[in-house]
Design an enzyme around this catalytic site. Structure first.
Site, short mmCIF file in Angstrom:
data_model
loop_
_atom_site.label_atom_id
_atom_site.label_comp_id
_atom_site.label_asym_id
_atom_site.label_seq_id
_atom_site.Cartn_x
_atom_site.Cartn_y
_atom_site.Cartn_z
N ARG A 132 0.83 -1.22 0.00
CA ARG A 132 0.00 0.00 0.00
C ARG A 132 0.86 1.26 0.00
O ARG A 132 0.34 2.37 -0.20
CB ARG A 132 -0.93 -0.01 1.22
CG ARG A 132 -0.22 -0.01 2.58
CD ARG A 132 -1.22 -0.07 3.71
NE ARG A 132 -0.56 -0.11 5.03
CZ ARG A 132 -0.15 -1.22 5.62
NH1 ARG A 132 -0.34 -2.39 5.00
NH2 ARG A 132 0.42 -1.17 6.81
N TYR A 133 2.15 1.13 0.27
CA TYR A 133 3.03 2.30 0.31
C TYR A 133 3.83 2.47 -0.99
O TYR A 133 4.20 3.58 -1.34
CB TYR A 133 4.01 2.19 1.47
CG TYR A 133 3.35 2.15 2.83
CD1 TYR A 133 2.55 3.20 3.27
CD2 TYR A 133 3.53 1.06 3.68
CE1 TYR A 133 1.95 3.16 4.51
CE2 TYR A 133 2.92 1.03 4.93
CZ TYR A 133 2.13 2.07 5.33
OH TYR A 133 1.53 2.04 6.56
N THR A 134 4.15 1.38 -1.66
CA THR A 134 5.01 1.45 -2.83
C THR A 134 4.20 1.65 -4.11
O THR A 134 3.01 1.33 -4.16
CB THR A 134 5.87 0.18 -2.96
OG1 THR A 134 5.01 -0.95 -3.09
CG2 THR A 134 6.75 0.00 -1.73
#
Length: 778
Positions: A132-134
């Site tokens: 969900r961050y990359t």
């Protein structure tokens, strides 16, 4: 699955009962086979065509369908993973994300396929951030796999639920499997393909395309070895690398690359800038910590002698170590010596020999071929199969484009009718209730042409448009001729393939990162003062060494119940070999033996003895000293002591001992030894020329030295020179002794494998000694 099996029920099959039901054994066998095939083809092994595993292929295709090309804005990795799982790959999201992460790591893949934004892990083993961050998008290099996907080059098949179509292969324009490598463990097989340099592989592909009978030497000159993403140095000889490529299996030796940095006041430091594959800076630091601050091994209360020796060695050489890796330098490990007077070569050798900065890289070229079968292939076979795959894709692409051009020509020819007789066309459309059929009937048009005319806009009836159609029609007819020529002429087709491979190599190729320079493997040996010593071995396996030679063996003391096995006069630089009852040889440095002031140390504390085995014989000497190893059944061979040595504490299997047989004490062979005297239990003596004894450097069983009767066996073996042998024993309750030399010795001389001759005088408990062996150690 059971219903399918029951349809093929065979009443004669012992695994099926008369009612047609499957036995558990047959069901388990078939189920496991299906699982094994699924793992091999659906998970673990790459295809030779595009070099991808199914999950990688599906990720790339999903991103291609989402429009995430190199110029597009990256999207969250979670979105990509969701699309992959929902449409093509019904497995765990973490497995799919891990595969995506790996394709984005420039320290893992030589040519990354995904451009990752954010934390995608590090070479030190740090995990990537959550999906969900990359963010991710495709790299320009991924175009080599995806650009021709919509041109009919490969087959498509239904996804897991039949709702979508997915490519069964990607139309790779270069052999990506060799470029990026692959690693996987299937059922019953595994693959370990290293990465290679794009330019080198492209040149080899072009050369094979032009000349399929290209000699192996020329092929391996173009692809001299792997080219790892992290650089490093390959120290394996070119001939050995060529042999690995020829067989498809082997192991090469790789090491780190470093340089020395000069500092103030004559100080210097060693800086490592590249590491071999599978090694990280963090791993090296942990190894240095284990060497300089070791902990007792499992089950031990104190450090072993080897640990203490290694610790002292490293602390004498190494002062500090720092990891200065960062954005400017992906790898920068700094090693400062204890003093500027430390020998630089010795310093580097110690670090290489004791850490993973030098090690082996396994190569196992297993992949799924164009026939769908997994097997081990040579480098030539991989390139040849890929060229066949590429030829097929080029043919299919050319045929697809030819059909497109032919369709466009057909449409343009219909439009020319409009410009030749516009009024008649308009009149036909205006006055007919079925204009398409009317146009087809009046102007002999096809349905495709009639539909195109009816869909034309009025502004396309301008005179300028007519000239454009004529020009386009001429260009398309010329293009059609070229495409058809490409399909009809094999030489033209190959020329086009060569041109495309060379263009891609020029666009995406780069310089080799991994240096190939043969070198000796680093071996750290403590400096030992070369002096004479006597190695004392007890019957219970206790070892010690005493300075000097010529000691009286009767003065050696032992523990209660123990006694002398042997005393070997050698030097501190020599080696002791211990042989187990399974034929395994263990190596012990003479310099590491405890002194003779005490009882010594047991041999089992110096080696890693194989379970359920015991040491039965030991011998020591110079590396080039000759020995004969023989069994009681009459088999034996000749070695140099260095042949039996091993760097591993666990030793190596060396002597083949059959069940029911036993190993005799090793027989030393002095340089002047000419004969080998063999005495059997039934008091038969055979003397053979020592040159008849076969030399086996790799060990084994050897050849028959003496023929024996069913109940007979070898009792003793002695190597002798011109002085002959001394025979002693008890005859009529008296100790007798006889020297067999000259004619009396030649009376027992025979060829190897003969039974020998019965002793003229048959004393009880006969013993043989070499005449020149005054101390009786033979």
């Amino acid at each position: 699955m059971t219903d399918d099996f029951n349809q093929n029920f065979d009443p004669q099959d012992a695994n099926q009962d008369p009612d047609g039901d499957l036995t558990l054994g047959l069901y388990a066998e078939q189920a496991y086979l299906d699982y094994a095939v699924s793992v091999v083809r659906g998970r673990a092994l790459p295809e030779v065509g595009d070099g991808q595993k199914p999950v990688q292929r599906r990720i790339l295709y999903a991103m291609h369908a989402m429009g995430l090309h190199s110029g597009a804005k990256p999207v969250k990795s979670a979105r990509v993973v969701g699309d992959v799982l929902g449409k093509y790959h019904p497995h765990g999201d973490q497995a799919a994300y891990d595969a995506l992460v790996r394709m984005a790591q420039d320290f893992t893949l030589r040519y990354p396929l995904i451009d990752g934004q954010g934390n995608f892990g590090s070479r030190d083993g740090d995990n990537a951030a959550a999906m969900r961050y990359t963010e991710a998008r495709l790299t320009p290099f991924a175009r080599l796999l995806l650009d021709e996907l919509d041109e009919g080059t490969v087959n498509f098949g239904p996804n897991y639920d039949g709702s979508y179509q997915e490519p069964l292969m990607l139309p790779a324009r270069l052999p990506v499997m060799l470029l990026n490598g692959a690693s996987g463990i299937a059922v019953g097989m595994a693959t370990e393909i290293p990465s290679h340099n794009l330019g080198e592989v492209a040149r080899a592909s072009v050369a094979l395309l032009k000349k399929p009978s290209l000699p192996d030497d020329d092929l391996y000159a173009m692809v001299p070895g792997p080219d790892f993403a992290g650089g490093g140095q390959i120290i394996t000889a070119p001939d050995d690398i060529a042999q690995i490529y020829r067989t498809g299996r082997g192991s090469i030796k790789a090491r780190a690359r470093w340089h020395y940095e000069e500092m103030a006041r004559g100080q210097w430091q060693l800086v490592v800038t590249e590491l071999p594959p599978g090694t990280s800076g963090q791993k090296v630091l942990e190894e240095i910590e284990d060497l300089t601050n070791p902990k007792p091994k499992a089950g031990k209360k104190a450090l072993s002698a080897e640990q203490q020796q290694t610790k002292a060695l490293m602390l004498n050489l190494l002062d500090t170590v720092r990891d200065e890796s960062g954005k400017d330098a992906p790898v920068r490990l700094v090693f400062a010596p204890k003093s500027s007077r430390v020998d630089r070569d010795e310093f580097a050798t110690a670090l290489l020999a004791r850490t993973s900065m030098e090690g082996n890289v396994a190569i196992n070229l297993v992949c799924i071929g164009l026939d769908g079968r997994p097997r081990q292939r040579s480098l030539r076979e991989i390139l040849t199969e890929w060229l066949a795959f590429r030829r097929d894709t080029v043919v299919r692409r050319t045929a697809f484009r030819r059909d497109k051009v032919a369709d466009r020509i057909h449409v343009l020819e219909g439009r020319m009718v409009v410009y030749l007789d516009v009024d008649a066309v308009i009149e036909t459309i205006r006055e007919s209730d079925a204009p398409r059929e009317a146009l087809m009937a009046r102007f002999s048009l096809s349905e495709r042409q009639a539909d195109d005319i009816l869909e034309m806009r009025l502004r396309q009836l301008a005179r300028l448009e007519g000239f454009k159609i004529e020009q386009e029609l001429a260009d398309k007819r010329q293009e059609l001729e070229k495409l058809q020529a490409l399909l009809d002429d094999e030489t033209t087709l190959k020329r086009a393939m060569v041109k495309e491979i060379e263009a891609d190599a020029k666009l995406y190729g780069d310089e080799r990162r991994t240096l190939i320079e043969p070198a000796e493997r680093a071996v750290m040996e403590a400096k030992v003062l070369d002096e004479p010593v006597t190695v004392i071995v007890s019957q219970q396996g206790w070892l010690r060494s005493r300075q000097g030679h010529g000691h009286d063996a009767t003065q050696f003391g032992f523990k209660s119940g123990d006694a002398l096995y042997g005393a070997f006069e050698c030097r501190t630089t020599d080696t002791l070999i211990a042989l187990s009852d399974t034929g395994r040889a263990y190596t012990i440095a003479v310099a590491g033996l405890p002194s003779a002031r005490g009882d010594g140390a047991p041999v089992t504390s110096m080696i890693e003895l194989e379970p359920r085995s015991r040491i039965i014989h030991m011998f020591a000497g110079a590396p080039d000293s000759r020995w004969v190893l023989a069994s009681a059944s009459g088999y034996g061979f000749q070695i140099k002591l260095a042949d039996a040595t091993s760097r591993q504490r666990a030793g190596k299997q060396y002597v083949t001992i059959e069940k029911g047989d036993s190993l005799l004490a090793p027989v030393p062979c002095a340089p002047e030894a000419r004969y080998l005297a063999l005495l059997s239990e039934q008091e038969r003596l055979l003397v053979i020329d020592i040159n008849e004894v076969k030399k086996l450097t790799a060990g084994g069983r050897g050849t028959i030295l003496m023929g024996l009767d069913a109940k007979d066996s070898i009792a003793q073996i002695v190597a002798a020179g011109e002085g002959g042998v001394r025979l002693s024993g008890i005859y009529r309750k008296k100790e007798v002794e006889d020297v067999l030399a000259g004619e009396s010795l030649l009376a027992y001389l025979g060829k190897r494998a003969r039974k020998g001759r019965q002793l003229d005088v048959r004393p009880r408990q006969p013993r043989l000694w070499a005449v020149d062996d005054e101390d009786g150690l033979a």
